[in-house]
Write an enzyme that holds these catalytic residues in place. Structure first.
Site, PDB file in Angstrom:
ATOM      1  N   ARG A   1       1.267  -1.294  -0.153  1.00 19.17           N
ATOM      2  CA  ARG A   1       0.016  -0.169  -0.176  1.00 19.17           C
ATOM      3  C   ARG A   1       0.675   1.340   0.110  1.00 19.17           C
ATOM      4  O   ARG A   1       1.730   1.304   0.569  1.00 19.17           O
ATOM      5  CB  ARG A   1      -0.579  -0.153   0.928  1.00 19.17           C
ATOM      6  CG  ARG A   1      -2.273   1.543   1.446  1.00 19.17           C
ATOM      7  CD  ARG A   1      -3.445   1.442   1.793  1.00 19.17           C
ATOM      8  NE  ARG A   1      -2.744   1.571   3.084  1.00 19.17           N
ATOM      9  CZ  ARG A   1      -3.413   1.190   4.798  1.00 19.17           C
ATOM     10  NH1 ARG A   1      -4.704   1.633   3.810  1.00 19.17           N
ATOM     11  NH2 ARG A   1      -3.468   1.358   5.871  1.00 19.17           N
TER      12      ARG A   1
ATOM     13  N   ASP B   1      -4.424   3.639  14.812  1.00 24.45           N
ATOM     14  CA  ASP B   1      -3.472   3.800  13.686  1.00 24.45           C
ATOM     15  C   ASP B   1      -3.704   5.420  13.308  1.00 24.45           C
ATOM     16  O   ASP B   1      -4.557   5.503  14.267  1.00 24.45           O
ATOM     17  CB  ASP B   1      -3.768   3.169  12.142  1.00 24.45           C
ATOM     18  CG  ASP B   1      -4.651   3.237  11.300  1.00 24.45           C
ATOM     19  OD1 ASP B   1      -5.666   3.672  11.834  1.00 24.45           O
ATOM     20  OD2 ASP B   1      -4.747   2.378  10.063  1.00 24.45           O
TER      21      ASP B   1
END
Length: 561
Positions: free
Chosen positions: A172, A446
Site C-alpha cells: 500500500r 493507526d
C-alpha cells in the site's frame, strides 16, 4: 531542502541516504523516477486543487451525489480484466507497517498455530510514520521480500521467509495528497505515493514475475474517478518504461472517502485493466464522513463506538461495493477489525468473539475476504470465509444507489470525548517514537483512528454540541478532559511498570505528558486541517517529541484499563 545530494536527472535526495541505501538508489531507478514525476506531477496538483473546490461546496451545505445513472459506465457491459491465478483467493489479508523487517516476515509467514494469511499488505501509509528512514527501510524490505530473501535477527531468534510458503505480497502506497520532501525532481518534492510505487515496482517486478507472481498494490484515499484515472495512467507508464506488458500489475483501491463511495463504479471502470478489487476502508471512511460534512450542523457525528458496519449508511456503502465489484468481476474485500488479542485469556476470548462476529457479517453480505491487524486472529478470520471467493454473490435485489450520508440519531457523550482524547495522547506518544500504529486499550490505533478522534472533537467543539449528559463541548471541557485522561494514563504506567527503576518510570510518564501537550494543541486548533500531515519531514529531523521510552523493537506498547 538543506544538506542535499545530487543524483542526476534533476533528482536530489537528503544527504547521506544514497550511501546508506546503495542498492535502492540505482542510477536507472533515478532516471525512471524523474520521468514519472515530470509526466504526472502537474496533473496531481490539479486533482488536489479540484478536491479543494469540492470541499468548499460541501462546507457550504452541498452533499456528495451520484453521477449520471444512465451513463455508459453504469449501464455498459464491461468487466475488469480477468483476475490472475494468484489473486483469486484473498479470504484474509493481514496488514502492518512495511518498515519493520521482523513484522514483514511474520506477516508473510505461517504462524506457530499453523495459519497463514492469503495475502499480506505491507503498508507505507496509515500504519507507518513516514520518516524517510522508515520509507527507505520499507523499500528495502519489499525488495528483499520479493526475492524471498528477507530475514531478521533479534539476537535471540532468527526470522526467515519461506519462499515456498508465503502470503501474497501486496504494497500500500501513500495517498495522492502527500509529498515526499526528502527527494526532489527539478527542486520540486516528489509525490509520496508515486515515490513508493515507483521504488517498489522498479525493485520488485522482475523477481516477482520470474517467480510467477503478480505485482500487487493497494491505493488509498481516492476521492474521484479522475484520481483513479491518474493512478491507472501511472501504472501504464511505469510498465511501459520498463518494457513490461500493460496490465501486468494489479491494484486494489480503498473506497474510504465519502465522495468515492458515490463513485465506486466510475472508479472501478477507470482502473479496469489493472483492477484486482476494491476494499471497504471503514475507519478512513468514518473520518471522511466527519471531515466532508464538518460544517453541516445537521450532520453531527455520534461517538466512534456508535458508528459500526451496522449503521445504515455504512452497511449501504459496503453492500454497494460488493454488488458493483461482483457484477464487474472484481474482488470485494472487507475492512479492518481493529482489535488486539489483549493481555490475558479472558480479554483474548472476548476479542476473538468480536473479530469472529465482524468477519461473519462481512462474509454474510458477500465480501470475498477481510483484513486483520494481528496474526493471532488469522485462523479466526479464515473460519468465517470458508469459500475461495464469493464472486457469484451479486446482491441483485440491493438498490444500486442507496443513502450513503451519515445520519446519527444519538447524541455524543462525555465517554466518547474521553475516548477521542485518550486515543490522541496514546497515538501521538507512539508517533514520537516513529510508530504509525499503537496497541491501545485492546485496540490497534493507526492514523485513521487518530484522524477520527481529531475530526470528531473539532466538529463537536465547532458546533458547540451539548453532550448527552448535558455538558457543552467547549475549550475548557476539552482541556479538563485532557488533564483527567493524562492522570489516568500516568496511574496505569505506575501499575504496569512497577518493576522498573523510578527514573525510568518518570521518563515514560514524561513522554505521555509531552504527547498530551501536542495532542491538546492539535485538538483545539481553530481550523480542521484535511490531514495530520501532507508532507514528510525533511531528512531525519527530530520528532516533535523526543524518543525516551525503552526500545521495544519498534513494537507498540499497550496500555489497557
Amino acid at each position: 531542502m538543506q544538506g542535499v545530494q545530487e543524483l542526476g536527472h534533476g533528482v536530489k535526495v537528503s544527504a547521506g541516504f544514497k550511501e546508506q541505501y546503495p542498492e535502492i538508489f540505482d542510477s536507472s531507478l533515478i532516471e525512471y523516477l524523474s520521468k514519472l514525476h515530470r509526466h504526472f506531477e502537474i496533473r496531481r496538483q490539479q486533482l488536489l486543487a479540484c478536491r479543494g473546490i469540492r470541499a468548499r461546496h460541501y462546507h457550504q451545505g452541498k452533499l456528495p451525489e451520484y453521477g449520471l445513472r444512465d451513463s455508459v459506465v453504469v449501464c455498459g457491459d464491461w468487466r475488469v480484466a480477468p483476475l490472475p491465478a494468484d489473486y483469486q483467493q484473498r479470504r484474509v489479508e493481514i496488514t502492518g507497517p512495511v518498515n519493520d523487517p521482523k513484522m514483514v516476515v511474520k506477516m508473510l509467514s505461517r504462524g506457530s498455530d499453523g495459519f497463514r494469511a492469503d495475502t499480506a499488505m505491507l503498508d507505507f501509509e496509515d500504519s507507518m510514520k513516514p520518516t524517510f528512514k522508515n520509507v527507505l527501510n520499507g523499500v528495502r524490505n519489499v525488495r528483499q521480500a520479493a526475492r524471498g530473501e528477507l530475514s531478521f535477527s533479534s539476537g535471540e531468534k532468527e526470522y526467515h521467509l519461506d519462499s515456498q510458503d508465503m502470503a501474497g505480497l501486496m504494497v500500500r502506497v501513500r495517498g495522492l495528497h502527500l509529498r515526499e520532501a526528502n527527494l526532489t525532481v527539478d527542486d520540486q518534492p516528489v509525490s509520496a505515493g508515486l515515490f513508493d510505487f515507483a521504488m517498489c515496482f522498479f525493485h520488485s517486478v522482475g523477481p516477482l514475475l520470474r517467480a510467477g507472481k503478480t505485482p500487487k498494490y493497494y491505493v488509498p484515499k481516492c476521492e474521484h474517478y479522475l484520481e483513479a484515472r491518474w493512478w491507472n495512467d501511472l501504472f501504464t507508464q511505469a510498465q511501459e518504461l520498463l518494457g513490461i506488458e500493460r496490465g501486468t500489475l494489479r491494484a486494489t483501491f480503498l473506497i474510504e472517502t465519502l465522495p468515492a463511495a458515490f463513485q465506486i463504479e466510475e472508479i472501478l471502470y477507470e482502473i479496469r485493466e489493472h483492477a484486482a478489487g476494491l476494499n471497504v476502508g471503514r475507519w478512513d471512511k468514518i473520518f471522511s464522513d466527519i471531515k466532508t460534512l464538518k460544517m453541516q450542523e445537521k450532520r453531527i457525528s455520534c461517538d466512534r463506538s456508535e458508528i459500526g458496519m451496522d449503521s445504515f449508511w455504512m452497511d449501504n456503502y459496503a453492500k454497494r461495493l460488493v454488488k458493483i465489484c461482483h457484477e464487474r468481476g472484481a474482488m470485494a474485500i472487507g475492512g479492518m477489525s481493529a482489535f488486539t488479542p489483549g493481555s490475558d485469556s479472558s480479554i483474548r476470548k472476548r476479542q476473538t468473539a468480536k473479530v469472529l462476529a465482524d468477519k461473519q457479517n462481512e462474509c454474510s453480505i458477500g465480501h470475498d475476504g477481510c483484513w486483520v491487524s494481528h496474526p493471532y486472529f488469522i485462523g479466526t478470520a479464515l473460519s468465517a470465509f470458508p469459500k475461495k471467493n464469493q464472486l457469484e454473490e451479486k446482491l441483485e435485489s440491493f438498490n444500486r444507489f442507496p443513502n450513503l450520508i451519515m445520519d446519527c440519531q444519538s447524541a455524543p457523550t462525555l465517554e466518547g470525548l474521553r475516548k477521542n482524547i485518550r486515543v490522541g495522547i496514546g497515538y501521538l506518544e507512539g508517533w514520537s517514537r516513529d510508530l504509525g500504529c499503537v496497541a491501545w486499550d485492546d485496540q490497534m490505533e493507526d492514523l485513521a483512528t487518530l484522524e477520527i478522534s481529531r475530526a470528531q472533537t473539532w466538529q463537536w467543539l465547532h458546533h458547540g454540541v451539548i453532550l448527552k449528559g448535558g455538558e457543552p463541548v467547549n475549550p475548557s471541557l476539552i482541556a479538563a478532559v485532557f488533564e483527567e485522561e493524562l492522570y489516568r494514563i500516568l496511574f496505569e504506567i505506575d501499575e504496569r511498570f512497577a518493576n522498573l527503576e523510578a527514573a525510568n518510570i518518570n521518563q515514560i510518564k514524561l513522554s505521555y505528558v509531552r504527547a498530551k501537550v501536542v495532542a491538546k494543541e492539535l485538538f483545539l486548533k481553530e481550523e480542521l486541517s484535511d490531514f495530520l500531515c501532507e508532507s514528510s519531514d525533511i531528512e531525519e529531523a527530530e520528532s516533535v517529541l523526543p524518543q525516551i521510552l525503552p526500545k521495544t523493537e519498534n513494537q507498540p506498547i499497550e496500555v489497557s484499563l
